[in-house]
Design a protein around this motif. Structure first.
Motif, PDB file in Angstrom:
ATOM      1  N   PRO A 144       3.334   2.207   4.932  1.00  0.00           N
ATOM      2  CA  PRO A 144       3.047   3.648   4.925  1.00  0.00           C
ATOM      3  C   PRO A 144       3.946   4.384   5.904  1.00  0.00           C
ATOM      4  O   PRO A 144       4.238   3.906   7.000  1.00  0.00           O
ATOM      5  N   GLY A 145       4.411   5.543   5.486  1.00  0.00           N
ATOM      6  CA  GLY A 145       5.286   6.329   6.355  1.00  0.00           C
ATOM      7  C   GLY A 145       6.164   7.257   5.549  1.00  0.00           C
ATOM      8  O   GLY A 145       5.931   7.486   4.352  1.00  0.00           O
ATOM      9  N   THR A 146       7.187   7.773   6.196  1.00  0.00           N
ATOM     10  CA  THR A 146       8.103   8.738   5.571  1.00  0.00           C
ATOM     11  C   THR A 146       9.465   8.100   5.355  1.00  0.00           C
ATOM     12  O   THR A 146       9.993   7.415   6.236  1.00  0.00           O
ATOM     13  N   PHE A 147       9.991   8.315   4.182  1.00  0.00           N
ATOM     14  CA  PHE A 147      11.281   7.757   3.775  1.00  0.00           C
ATOM     15  C   PHE A 147      12.180   8.927   3.416  1.00  0.00           C
ATOM     16  O   PHE A 147      11.837   9.739   2.560  1.00  0.00           O
ATOM     17  N   ALA A 148      13.330   9.035   4.091  1.00  0.00           N
ATOM     18  CA  ALA A 148      14.191  10.204   3.876  1.00  0.00           C
ATOM     19  C   ALA A 148      15.627   9.794   3.586  1.00  0.00           C
ATOM     20  O   ALA A 148      16.163   8.862   4.199  1.00  0.00           O
ATOM     21  N   LEU A 149      16.225  10.489   2.632  1.00  0.00           N
ATOM     22  CA  LEU A 149      17.653  10.387   2.340  1.00  0.00           C
ATOM     23  C   LEU A 149      18.222  11.796   2.461  1.00  0.00           C
ATOM     24  O   LEU A 149      17.838  12.690   1.714  1.00  0.00           O
ATOM     25  N   ASN A 150      19.113  11.985   3.417  1.00  0.00           N
ATOM     26  CA  ASN A 150      19.668  13.311   3.654  1.00  0.00           C
ATOM     27  C   ASN A 150      21.172  13.311   3.407  1.00  0.00           C
ATOM     28  O   ASN A 150      21.917  12.563   4.049  1.00  0.00           O
ATOM     29  N   GLY A 151      21.589  14.125   2.442  1.00  0.00           N
ATOM     30  CA  GLY A 151      23.015  14.258   2.166  1.00  0.00           C
ATOM     31  C   GLY A 151      23.639  13.027   1.542  1.00  0.00           C
ATOM     32  O   GLY A 151      24.833  12.793   1.707  1.00  0.00           O
ATOM     33  N   LEU A 152      22.845  12.259   0.801  1.00  0.00           N
ATOM     34  CA  LEU A 152      23.382  11.071   0.130  1.00  0.00           C
ATOM     35  C   LEU A 152      24.280  11.504  -1.021  1.00  0.00           C
ATOM     36  O   LEU A 152      23.859  12.225  -1.917  1.00  0.00           O
ATOM     37  N   GLN A 153      25.528  11.073  -1.006  1.00  0.00           N
ATOM     38  CA  GLN A 153      26.473  11.449  -2.047  1.00  0.00           C
ATOM     39  C   GLN A 153      26.592  10.359  -3.103  1.00  0.00           C
ATOM     40  O   GLN A 153      26.813   9.185  -2.772  1.00  0.00           O
ATOM     41  N   LEU A 154      26.420  10.769  -4.343  1.00  0.00           N
ATOM     42  CA  LEU A 154      26.572   9.861  -5.478  1.00  0.00           C
ATOM     43  C   LEU A 154      27.854  10.243  -6.196  1.00  0.00           C
ATOM     44  O   LEU A 154      27.967  11.334  -6.760  1.00  0.00           O
ATOM     45  N   ASP A 155      28.834   9.360  -6.156  1.00  0.00           N
ATOM     46  CA  ASP A 155      30.133   9.642  -6.758  1.00  0.00           C
ATOM     47  C   ASP A 155      30.133   9.186  -8.214  1.00  0.00           C
ATOM     48  O   ASP A 155      30.183   8.002  -8.510  1.00  0.00           O
ATOM     49  N   LEU A 156      30.045  10.157  -9.108  1.00  0.00           N
ATOM     50  CA  LEU A 156      30.048   9.883 -10.547  1.00  0.00           C
ATOM     51  C   LEU A 156      31.342  10.392 -11.183  1.00  0.00           C
ATOM     52  O   LEU A 156      31.385  10.665 -12.382  1.00  0.00           O
ATOM     53  N   SER A 157      32.382  10.502 -10.369  1.00  0.00           N
ATOM     54  CA  SER A 157      33.639  11.066 -10.859  1.00  0.00           C
ATOM     55  C   SER A 157      34.360  10.143 -11.826  1.00  0.00           C
ATOM     56  O   SER A 157      35.255  10.580 -12.556  1.00  0.00           O
ATOM     57  N   GLU A 158      33.977   8.848 -11.843  1.00  0.00           N
ATOM     58  CA  GLU A 158      34.639   7.900 -12.731  1.00  0.00           C
ATOM     59  C   GLU A 158      33.961   7.801 -14.101  1.00  0.00           C
ATOM     60  O   GLU A 158      34.397   7.039 -14.957  1.00  0.00           O
ATOM     61  N   VAL A 159      32.873   8.545 -14.287  1.00  0.00           N
ATOM     62  CA  VAL A 159      32.193   8.520 -15.586  1.00  0.00           C
ATOM     63  C   VAL A 159      33.104   9.145 -16.639  1.00  0.00           C
ATOM     64  O   VAL A 159      33.545  10.284 -16.479  1.00  0.00           O
ATOM     65  N   PRO A 160      33.425   8.440 -17.731  1.00  0.00           N
ATOM     66  CA  PRO A 160      34.293   9.009 -18.771  1.00  0.00           C
ATOM     67  C   PRO A 160      33.686  10.281 -19.360  1.00  0.00           C
ATOM     68  O   PRO A 160      32.457  10.402 -19.479  1.00  0.00           O
TER      69      PRO A 160
END
Length: 202
Positions: free
Chosen positions: A124-140
């Motif tokens: 139990p607690g808090t889970f944080a993702l701040n400013g996570l970048q997902l690079d999908l630039s290679e998707v055709p």
């Protein structure tokens, strides 16, 4: 004339977005999910594919999470209604059994630096993702055109033994394909003029 007709069709598709903003909420009966989403944002919105997406997410867990399955249901807006995307080779509306085992296999050497916790049991607690970048630039681009649209996604966690639902999250969002070429330029200009006329009437 043909170009104008095609451009008008593109504008109609662009304007008819069911989800102008990212939407999310508890979909468990009674609203007592053990995972609560306090914050979720995606930049840019709608996400443009191919491209780079920035994710901000804050989750709160109220109980230990272990020994779980995940049911994924994905609906896409097509022809004026939502149609379920079937499960094909593990992609689509699928069930992932033994999620904890799958996470252990995915991250045998520990969690990535940007992910604070990625293995069971989750306390139990808090889970944080701040400013996570997902690079999908290679998707055709042809893949991006296929997956672009409006989606209703339901993620439901179940106890692996009892199969009881313990948490459910519903996400509603649009995905946009990167727009290039002559017709795209016409579409953008017509869409801008349409928006200007709409604002002028308000």
């Amino acid at each position: 004339m043909l170009r104008l007709i095609l451009a008008s069709a593109l504008v109609a598709l662009a304007i008819a977005q069911p989800y102008p903003t990212l939407q999310y909420g508890d979909c468990k009966s009674g609203g007592d999910s053990i995972i609560k989403v306090n914050l979720a944002s995606v930049t840019p919105y709608p996400p443009v594919i191919p491209g780079v997406i920035t994710l901000n997410l804050e989750l709160e867990t109220t109980k230990d999470i272990d020994n779980i399955d995940l049911d994924i249901k994905i609906l896409r807006f097509e022809g004026g209604q939502f149609v379920e995307i079937p499960c094909l080779d593990g992609v689509g509306s699928c069930t992932i059994e033994n999620v904890c085992g799958a996470l252990s296999e995915e991250f045998p050497d520990g969690c990535p630096a940007e992910v604070p916790d990625c293995k069971c049991p989750f306390k139990p607690g808090t889970f944080a993702l701040n400013g996570l970048q997902l690079d999908l630039s290679e998707v055709p681009e042809f893949i991006a055109d296929i997956i672009a649209g409006s989606f209703n996604i339901k993620l439901e966690l179940r106890d692996s033994t009892s199969k009881d639902s313990i948490s459910c999250l519903e996400i509603k969002l649009d995905l946009k394909a990167s727009c290039t070429g002559f017709l795209c330029g016409i579409s953008k200009n017509l869409s801008k003029r349409s928006e200007e006329r709409r604002v002028g009437k308000e």
